[in-house]
Write a protein that holds these residues in place. Structure first.
Motif, PDB file in Angstrom:
ATOM      1  N   CYS A 214       0.826  -1.212   0.000  1.00  0.00           N
ATOM      2  CA  CYS A 214       0.000   0.000   0.000  1.00  0.00           C
ATOM      3  C   CYS A 214       0.861   1.264   0.000  1.00  0.00           C
ATOM      4  O   CYS A 214       0.432   2.329  -0.429  1.00  0.00           O
ATOM      5  CB  CYS A 214      -0.899   0.053   1.235  1.00  0.00           C
ATOM      6  N   PHE A 215       2.078   1.153   0.526  1.00  0.00           N
ATOM      7  CA  PHE A 215       2.936   2.343   0.629  1.00  0.00           C
ATOM      8  C   PHE A 215       3.971   2.438  -0.489  1.00  0.00           C
ATOM      9  O   PHE A 215       4.901   3.227  -0.397  1.00  0.00           O
ATOM     10  CB  PHE A 215       3.659   2.355   1.981  1.00  0.00           C
ATOM     11  N   LEU A 216       3.793   1.620  -1.549  1.00  0.00           N
ATOM     12  CA  LEU A 216       4.793   1.627  -2.616  1.00  0.00           C
ATOM     13  C   LEU A 216       5.045   3.022  -3.176  1.00  0.00           C
ATOM     14  O   LEU A 216       6.163   3.371  -3.542  1.00  0.00           O
ATOM     15  CB  LEU A 216       4.335   0.709  -3.749  1.00  0.00           C
ATOM     16  N   LYS A 217       3.978   3.834  -3.212  1.00  0.00           N
ATOM     17  CA  LYS A 217       4.130   5.169  -3.804  1.00  0.00           C
ATOM     18  C   LYS A 217       4.705   6.155  -2.795  1.00  0.00           C
ATOM     19  O   LYS A 217       5.089   7.266  -3.139  1.00  0.00           O
ATOM     20  CB  LYS A 217       2.753   5.664  -4.288  1.00  0.00           C
ATOM     21  N   ASN A 218       4.680   5.772  -1.534  1.00  0.00           N
ATOM     22  CA  ASN A 218       5.133   6.717  -0.521  1.00  0.00           C
ATOM     23  C   ASN A 218       6.033   6.021   0.512  1.00  0.00           C
ATOM     24  O   ASN A 218       5.736   5.994   1.703  1.00  0.00           O
ATOM     25  CB  ASN A 218       3.877   7.311   0.160  1.00  0.00           C
ATOM     26  N   PRO A 219       7.181   5.485   0.019  1.00  0.00           N
ATOM     27  CA  PRO A 219       8.023   4.706   0.929  1.00  0.00           C
ATOM     28  C   PRO A 219       8.623   5.553   2.058  1.00  0.00           C
ATOM     29  O   PRO A 219       8.937   5.029   3.126  1.00  0.00           O
ATOM     30  CB  PRO A 219       9.122   4.152   0.020  1.00  0.00           C
ATOM     31  N   ASP A 220       8.753   6.865   1.794  1.00  0.00           N
ATOM     32  CA  ASP A 220       9.357   7.723   2.835  1.00  0.00           C
ATOM     33  C   ASP A 220       8.543   7.687   4.114  1.00  0.00           C
ATOM     34  O   ASP A 220       9.076   7.771   5.216  1.00  0.00           O
ATOM     35  CB  ASP A 220       9.442   9.175   2.351  1.00  0.00           C
ATOM     36  N   PHE A 221       7.232   7.567   3.957  1.00  0.00           N
ATOM     37  CA  PHE A 221       6.383   7.539   5.149  1.00  0.00           C
ATOM     38  C   PHE A 221       6.732   6.329   6.017  1.00  0.00           C
ATOM     39  O   PHE A 221       6.891   6.442   7.232  1.00  0.00           O
ATOM     40  CB  PHE A 221       4.898   7.484   4.740  1.00  0.00           C
ATOM     41  N   THR A 222       6.900   5.173   5.350  1.00  0.00           N
ATOM     42  CA  THR A 222       7.208   3.977   6.146  1.00  0.00           C
ATOM     43  C   THR A 222       8.597   4.101   6.782  1.00  0.00           C
ATOM     44  O   THR A 222       8.811   3.702   7.914  1.00  0.00           O
ATOM     45  CB  THR A 222       7.174   2.684   5.295  1.00  0.00           C
ATOM     46  N   THR A 223       9.542   4.672   6.006  1.00  0.00           N
ATOM     47  CA  THR A 223      10.900   4.799   6.551  1.00  0.00           C
ATOM     48  C   THR A 223      10.900   5.723   7.762  1.00  0.00           C
ATOM     49  O   THR A 223      11.594   5.490   8.742  1.00  0.00           O
ATOM     50  CB  THR A 223      11.847   5.353   5.465  1.00  0.00           C
ATOM     51  N   GLU A 224      10.068   6.776   7.665  1.00  0.00           N
ATOM     52  CA  GLU A 224      10.107   7.762   8.750  1.00  0.00           C
ATOM     53  C   GLU A 224       9.275   7.365   9.962  1.00  0.00           C
ATOM     54  O   GLU A 224       9.680   7.596  11.093  1.00  0.00           O
ATOM     55  CB  GLU A 224       9.591   9.088   8.205  1.00  0.00           C
ATOM     56  N   TYR A 225       8.121   6.748   9.716  1.00  0.00           N
ATOM     57  CA  TYR A 225       7.204   6.527  10.850  1.00  0.00           C
ATOM     58  C   TYR A 225       6.970   5.067  11.239  1.00  0.00           C
ATOM     59  O   TYR A 225       6.542   4.793  12.348  1.00  0.00           O
ATOM     60  CB  TYR A 225       5.845   7.195  10.572  1.00  0.00           C
ATOM     61  N   ILE A 226       7.204   4.136  10.315  1.00  0.00           N
ATOM     62  CA  ILE A 226       6.928   2.730  10.674  1.00  0.00           C
ATOM     63  C   ILE A 226       8.218   1.980  11.004  1.00  0.00           C
ATOM     64  O   ILE A 226       8.313   1.299  12.012  1.00  0.00           O
ATOM     65  CB  ILE A 226       6.155   2.026   9.534  1.00  0.00           C
ATOM     66  N   LYS A 227       9.248   2.206  10.155  1.00  0.00           N
ATOM     67  CA  LYS A 227      10.506   1.490  10.377  1.00  0.00           C
ATOM     68  C   LYS A 227      11.100   1.745  11.767  1.00  0.00           C
ATOM     69  O   LYS A 227      11.663   0.828  12.381  1.00  0.00           O
ATOM     70  CB  LYS A 227      11.508   1.873   9.286  1.00  0.00           C
ATOM     71  N   PRO A 228      11.020   2.984  12.300  1.00  0.00           N
ATOM     72  CA  PRO A 228      11.631   3.216  13.622  1.00  0.00           C
ATOM     73  C   PRO A 228      11.154   2.233  14.691  1.00  0.00           C
ATOM     74  O   PRO A 228      11.935   1.841  15.552  1.00  0.00           O
ATOM     75  CB  PRO A 228      11.203   4.639  13.970  1.00  0.00           C
ATOM     76  N   PHE A 229       9.890   1.788  14.607  1.00  0.00           N
ATOM     77  CA  PHE A 229       9.421   0.821  15.618  1.00  0.00           C
ATOM     78  C   PHE A 229      10.111  -0.533  15.417  1.00  0.00           C
ATOM     79  O   PHE A 229      10.406  -1.240  16.376  1.00  0.00           O
ATOM     80  CB  PHE A 229       7.898   0.675  15.559  1.00  0.00           C
TER      81      PHE A 229
END
Ligand code: ASP
Length: 408
Positions: free
Chosen positions: A26-41
């Motif tokens: 779902c985040f393929l178009k917006n990977p920065d969001f996952t890197t910034e807010y999901i990956k940290p967890f």
């Protein structure tokens, strides 16, 4: 009243893995969001596992050695373990080299001009010298696991030799081990959250485009991982430890998912220990064999290094001779021993393999972009190999003590 059935941890981990992949798509178009807010967890989860690695390895190897009771038993299990690890690693590289040679005709030939990759020092002798610590605290601070293992072996053997006088120190280590294990259980229970966050980010960032051109090389590496898993570990689980392959796969599954998502054998170690003991490994043996394996036994890394070397040679238009292949078997075995159980470590050690056969180290840049994808598979295979060894050594030891009991 009917009791509500609770899902087991492995089931939750599987759900988290699938949910992570779907969320990543779902985040393929917006990977920065996952890197910034999901990956940290996910990073928090990895950090929690990592902070435990030095204490787990130190206390488990010391108490493993001490619980083996006498130095001769440590030696007997120690050398068998090392032979098992080396033999399976050599089989792994040979599988990697054969597959890569069969498929090299279809490897993409990528542009090699203008590549840059700065190799760190990775000479064979450096690897050997670096096993021995010069400063005990330095080894802990740097989490240099080979050195931590050497320290733990010294302390364990010294406790055995010192006998009565070392009793208070030994009780302290035993109690520290129990505390470390409790922390471990707490951290393992949040694995599904970590798996979800890490997986989501990997899928979102490494979307289909990047994988594209290197897909074939990745597939060849994965074919090698799967073959080694089915053949080598299949034989080991079925005929050597007699756990049964189906039962083994089911038992090691949680650790496989953790390895796949964290790409660190060292960080996965607590889960590998738990899964192996649940399958019947003797805790005395697995607390010695598994930390050692998480540091020196890297069959997945060895397969990857064989495949990567052939791929890089193909890109540079080099045809490796049989002698050079034999050299790869030797250096990749050493390189996999020297590889830390940390994300991406196998790629750094690839430099040593390439140098040994005169291939340009800059070639690593060709595959560096997708290293994560190679790493996920190779780490998974690495920890599975460790677990098969713990089960086999437990079996051998049990047979030995039964024989002794009959004789007595
Ligand atoms: N990530 C691997 C491991 O921890 C090492 C490697 O990069 O090959 O086992």
């Amino acid at each position: 009243m009917k009791e509500k059935k609770k899902l087991s941890l492995p089931a939750w981990i599987l759900i988290a893995l699938v949910a992570g992949i779907l969320a990543g798509l779902c985040f393929l178009k917006n990977p920065d969001f996952t890197t910034e807010y999901i990956k940290p967890f996910g990073t928090i989860y990895i950090n929690l596992l990592k902070f435990l690695v030095v204490p787990v390895v130190l206390t488990s190897i010391i108490s493993g050695v001490v619980s083996l009771g006498d130095v001769r038993r440590v030696g007997a299990i120690g050398w068998k373990t090392i032979v098992y690890y080396l033999a399976t690693t050599v089989v792994a590289i040979v599988i990697g080299l054969i597959l890569a040679n069969i498929f090299k005709g279809v490897f993409p030939v990528l542009q090699v001009s203008g590549l840059e990759y700065e190799a760190k020092s990775s000479k064979v002798m450096d690897v050997i010298v670096n096993i021995f610590p010069s400063n005990m605290w330095g080894s802990y601070v740097d989490a240099n696991m080979l050195q931590v293992i050497v320290i733990a072996l010294f302390i364990g053997v010294a406790i055995l030799l010192a006998g009565e006088q070392a009793k208070p120190f030994n009780s302290f280590i035993e109690s520290a081990y129990a505390v470390v294990m409790k922390i471990m259980t707490m951290i393992i229970s949040i694995t599904p959250i970590g798996v979800f966050c890490l997986m989501c980010n990997v899928v979102a960032v490494n979307g289909p485009q990047i994988v594209g051109s290197l897909l074939l090389v990745i597939l060849v590496a994965y074919a090698g991982y799967i073959l080694h898993f089915l053949i080598t570990y299949g034989i080991s689980a079925q005929f050597l430890s007699k756990v049964g392959f189906g039962r083994f796969v089911k038992g090691i599954w949680p650790a496989m998912v953790v390895a796949f998502t964290t790409t660190s054998s060292a960080a996965t170690l607590p889960v590998t220990i738990e899964c192996s003991n649940d399958m019947g490994a003797d805790p005395e043996i697995s607390s010695f064999v598994l930390p050692l394996g998480a540091t020196i036994n890297m069959d997945g890394t060895a397969i990857y290094q064989g495949v990567a070397a052939i791929f890089i040679a193909t890109c540079y238009g080099v045809n490796l001779t049989l002698g050079q292949m034999a050299m790869i078997v030797l250096t990749a075995t050493l390189a996999s021993i020297g590889t830390a159980g940390a994300p991406g470590a196998g790629m750094i050690m690839l430099a040593m393999v390439l140098e040994s056969v005169g291939l340009p180290v800059e070639g690593i840049a060709l595959i560096a972009g997708v290293d994560k994808l190679f790493d996920m598979g190779r780490t998974t295979l690495n920890i599975v190999g460790d677990s098969t060894c713990a089960l086999y050594m437990s079996k051998l030891d049990k047979a030995r003590s039964e024989k002794k009991a009959v004789k007595a």
